[in-house]
Scaffold this motif. Structure first.
Motif, PDB file in Angstrom:
ATOM      1  N   LEU A 218       0.869  -1.169   0.000  1.00  0.00           N
ATOM      2  CA  LEU A 218       0.000   0.000   0.000  1.00  0.00           C
ATOM      3  C   LEU A 218       0.908   1.222   0.000  1.00  0.00           C
ATOM      4  O   LEU A 218       1.724   1.405   0.904  1.00  0.00           O
ATOM      5  CB  LEU A 218      -0.898   0.001   1.238  1.00  0.00           C
ATOM      6  N   LEU A 219       0.775   2.032  -1.033  1.00  0.00           N
ATOM      7  CA  LEU A 219       1.622   3.217  -1.188  1.00  0.00           C
ATOM      8  C   LEU A 219       0.797   4.463  -0.887  1.00  0.00           C
ATOM      9  O   LEU A 219      -0.256   4.676  -1.490  1.00  0.00           O
ATOM     10  CB  LEU A 219       2.186   3.286  -2.611  1.00  0.00           C
ATOM     11  N   ILE A 220       1.287   5.268   0.051  1.00  0.00           N
ATOM     12  CA  ILE A 220       0.608   6.512   0.409  1.00  0.00           C
ATOM     13  C   ILE A 220       1.481   7.690   0.001  1.00  0.00           C
ATOM     14  O   ILE A 220       2.657   7.768   0.372  1.00  0.00           O
ATOM     15  CB  ILE A 220       0.302   6.578   1.917  1.00  0.00           C
ATOM     16  N   HIS A 221       0.903   8.598  -0.767  1.00  0.00           N
ATOM     17  CA  HIS A 221       1.523   9.879  -1.089  1.00  0.00           C
ATOM     18  C   HIS A 221       0.849  10.937  -0.230  1.00  0.00           C
ATOM     19  O   HIS A 221      -0.385  11.021  -0.198  1.00  0.00           O
ATOM     20  CB  HIS A 221       1.313  10.239  -2.566  1.00  0.00           C
ATOM     21  N   ARG A 222       1.628  11.745   0.468  1.00  0.00           N
ATOM     22  CA  ARG A 222       1.048  12.791   1.319  1.00  0.00           C
ATOM     23  C   ARG A 222       1.775  14.113   1.113  1.00  0.00           C
ATOM     24  O   ARG A 222       3.007  14.154   1.081  1.00  0.00           O
ATOM     25  CB  ARG A 222       1.128  12.405   2.792  1.00  0.00           C
ATOM     26  N   LEU A 223       1.002  15.175   0.962  1.00  0.00           N
ATOM     27  CA  LEU A 223       1.536  16.537   0.947  1.00  0.00           C
ATOM     28  C   LEU A 223       0.896  17.264   2.120  1.00  0.00           C
ATOM     29  O   LEU A 223      -0.315  17.505   2.129  1.00  0.00           O
ATOM     30  CB  LEU A 223       1.210  17.250  -0.368  1.00  0.00           C
ATOM     31  N   SER A 224       1.715  17.580   3.125  1.00  0.00           N
ATOM     32  CA  SER A 224       1.209  18.215   4.340  1.00  0.00           C
ATOM     33  C   SER A 224       1.467  19.716   4.302  1.00  0.00           C
ATOM     34  O   SER A 224       2.479  20.172   3.755  1.00  0.00           O
ATOM     35  CB  SER A 224       1.884  17.625   5.580  1.00  0.00           C
ATOM     36  N   ARG A 225       0.569  20.460   4.933  1.00  0.00           N
ATOM     37  CA  ARG A 225       0.709  21.917   5.034  1.00  0.00           C
ATOM     38  C   ARG A 225       0.674  22.336   6.498  1.00  0.00           C
ATOM     39  O   ARG A 225       0.058  21.649   7.332  1.00  0.00           O
ATOM     40  CB  ARG A 225      -0.415  22.616   4.253  1.00  0.00           C
ATOM     41  N   ASP A 226       1.283  23.476   6.787  1.00  0.00           N
ATOM     42  CA  ASP A 226       1.258  23.981   8.153  1.00  0.00           C
ATOM     43  C   ASP A 226      -0.045  24.738   8.400  1.00  0.00           C
ATOM     44  O   ASP A 226      -0.918  24.811   7.521  1.00  0.00           O
ATOM     45  CB  ASP A 226       2.484  24.850   8.440  1.00  0.00           C
ATOM     46  N   ALA A 227      -0.174  25.305   9.596  1.00  0.00           N
ATOM     47  CA  ALA A 227      -1.415  25.975   9.978  1.00  0.00           C
ATOM     48  C   ALA A 227      -1.698  27.194   9.123  1.00  0.00           C
ATOM     49  O   ALA A 227      -2.848  27.652   9.040  1.00  0.00           O
ATOM     50  CB  ALA A 227      -1.360  26.358  11.453  1.00  0.00           C
ATOM     51  N   ASP A 228      -0.662  27.738   8.462  1.00  0.00           N
ATOM     52  CA  ASP A 228      -0.845  28.899   7.581  1.00  0.00           C
ATOM     53  C   ASP A 228      -1.118  28.498   6.139  1.00  0.00           C
ATOM     54  O   ASP A 228      -1.226  29.361   5.256  1.00  0.00           O
ATOM     55  CB  ASP A 228       0.405  29.796   7.636  1.00  0.00           C
ATOM     56  N   GLY A 229      -1.206  27.203   5.875  1.00  0.00           N
ATOM     57  CA  GLY A 229      -1.496  26.728   4.528  1.00  0.00           C
ATOM     58  C   GLY A 229      -0.275  26.580   3.641  1.00  0.00           C
ATOM     59  O   GLY A 229      -0.410  26.291   2.449  1.00  0.00           O
ATOM     60  N   ARG A 230       0.921  26.738   4.191  1.00  0.00           N
ATOM     61  CA  ARG A 230       2.146  26.594   3.400  1.00  0.00           C
ATOM     62  C   ARG A 230       2.545  25.121   3.324  1.00  0.00           C
ATOM     63  O   ARG A 230       2.540  24.426   4.346  1.00  0.00           O
ATOM     64  CB  ARG A 230       3.293  27.386   4.023  1.00  0.00           C
ATOM     65  N   PRO A 231       2.899  24.607   2.139  1.00  0.00           N
ATOM     66  CA  PRO A 231       3.363  23.227   2.046  1.00  0.00           C
ATOM     67  C   PRO A 231       4.558  23.002   2.967  1.00  0.00           C
ATOM     68  O   PRO A 231       5.468  23.839   3.041  1.00  0.00           O
ATOM     69  CB  PRO A 231       3.761  23.082   0.577  1.00  0.00           C
ATOM     70  N   LEU A 232       4.528  21.868   3.657  1.00  0.00           N
ATOM     71  CA  LEU A 232       5.555  21.585   4.654  1.00  0.00           C
ATOM     72  C   LEU A 232       6.410  20.388   4.286  1.00  0.00           C
ATOM     73  O   LEU A 232       7.643  20.452   4.323  1.00  0.00           O
ATOM     74  CB  LEU A 232       4.891  21.360   6.019  1.00  0.00           C
ATOM     75  N   GLU A 233       5.784  19.280   3.933  1.00  0.00           N
ATOM     76  CA  GLU A 233       6.527  18.057   3.637  1.00  0.00           C
ATOM     77  C   GLU A 233       5.825  17.282   2.534  1.00  0.00           C
ATOM     78  O   GLU A 233       4.614  17.363   2.364  1.00  0.00           O
ATOM     79  CB  GLU A 233       6.640  17.175   4.878  1.00  0.00           C
ATOM     80  N   ARG A 234       6.632  16.524   1.816  1.00  0.00           N
ATOM     81  CA  ARG A 234       6.118  15.609   0.802  1.00  0.00           C
ATOM     82  C   ARG A 234       6.602  14.228   1.214  1.00  0.00           C
ATOM     83  O   ARG A 234       7.808  13.996   1.370  1.00  0.00           O
ATOM     84  CB  ARG A 234       6.672  15.989  -0.562  1.00  0.00           C
TER      85      ARG A 234
END
Length: 256
Positions: A218-234
């Motif tokens: 099972l492969l999960i791709h995640r793009l997370s953002r901080d509380a201000d909506g800025r991309p944080l991690e891929r």
């Protein structure tokens, strides 16, 4: 259609038997072995292929096919030269909770084994996702995921060096990256986009996780953002298909 009185929720209807009643020998044997697994319990040693073939009067190849499916489904696992009953699958919530939290909730001990932490110029495709300039330095953190010292996944995290400049000196690679961001850097997570697909591991990935290349992942791709909506991690995470399931709570549309 007739339903068995003991039909479990989520189980295949009529135990997967077609209406015409003709089922392959291996599937019938698989059902019998599944009953045996419940009797043996977790860690119980399965009889040998030869013993199963003699007991059920089928060929060794029929036994192998039944066992292959039970292995892929996570009902069995190899241990030394034998085969034993596997424990229940780990259930990981589809949420911004960390892998550490998800495993601990099930009474298992989470862990990680560092494969590498590298710094390199951000390529164009990744730069577009995490909204940095092409060539800006980024970290790539690669770790094997563990549950009670069992290898269950492989995680790659990409994050801009500007967001976490001391990752190579201040972060314990055996610990939770989310806890480091929250507790040490005071970075709060906002939301994330997540996509799940089934894949086969590459030869390198299978070697790191310790599984056969033919085992579904099972492969999960995640793009997370901080509380201000800025991309944080891929993040790109592979989970063993035989050891993991995922759960999510869905809410109705309040506007209805």
């Amino acid at each position: 259609m007739d339903y068995p009185n003991d039909q479990a929720p989520g189980a295949p209807i009529r135990s997967g038997i077609p209406e015409h009643g003709r089922i392959p020998k291996y599937y019938a044997l698989k059902a019998r072995i599944a009953v045996l697994l419940d009797e043996l319990g977790e860690g119980g040693l399965l009889p040998t292929e030869r013993e199963l073939a003699l007991r059920h009067e089928v060929s060794r190849e029929t036994v192998r096919q039944a066992l292959r499916e039970l292995l892929l489904e996570g009902r069995l696992r190899r241990q030394g030269r034998g085969t034993v009953v596997a424990g229940p699958k780990l259930e990981q919530p589809l949420s911004l909770a960390s892998y550490t939290e998800g495993v601990r909730r099930q009474g298992r001990r989470p862990g990680r084994h560092l494969i590498g932490l590298d710094r390199f110029p951000c390529p164009e495709a990744l730069a577009a996702e995490i909204e940095v300039e092409r060539g800006e330095p980024v970290w790539h953190l690669e770790r094997v995921l563990l549950a009670d010292d069992e290898r269950v996944g492989l995680e790659s995290t990409y994050v801009a060096v500007a967001r976490v400049p001391d990752l190579d000196t201040a972060f314990d690679p055996d610990s939770s990256f989310y806890a480091y961001l929250h507790d040490r850097l005071r970075i709060a997570f906002g939301d994330a986009d997540e996509r799940i697909e089934t894949v086969l591991a590459t030869p390198r990935e299978a070697l790191l996780i310790g599984t056969p290349p033919a085992l579904p992942m099972l492969l999960i791709h995640r793009l997370s953002r901080d509380a201000d909506g800025r991309p944080l991690e891929r993040v790109r995470t592979l989970f063993r298909g035989d050891r993991f399931s995922f759960s999510a709570r869905l809410r109705g549309d309040e506007r209805r």
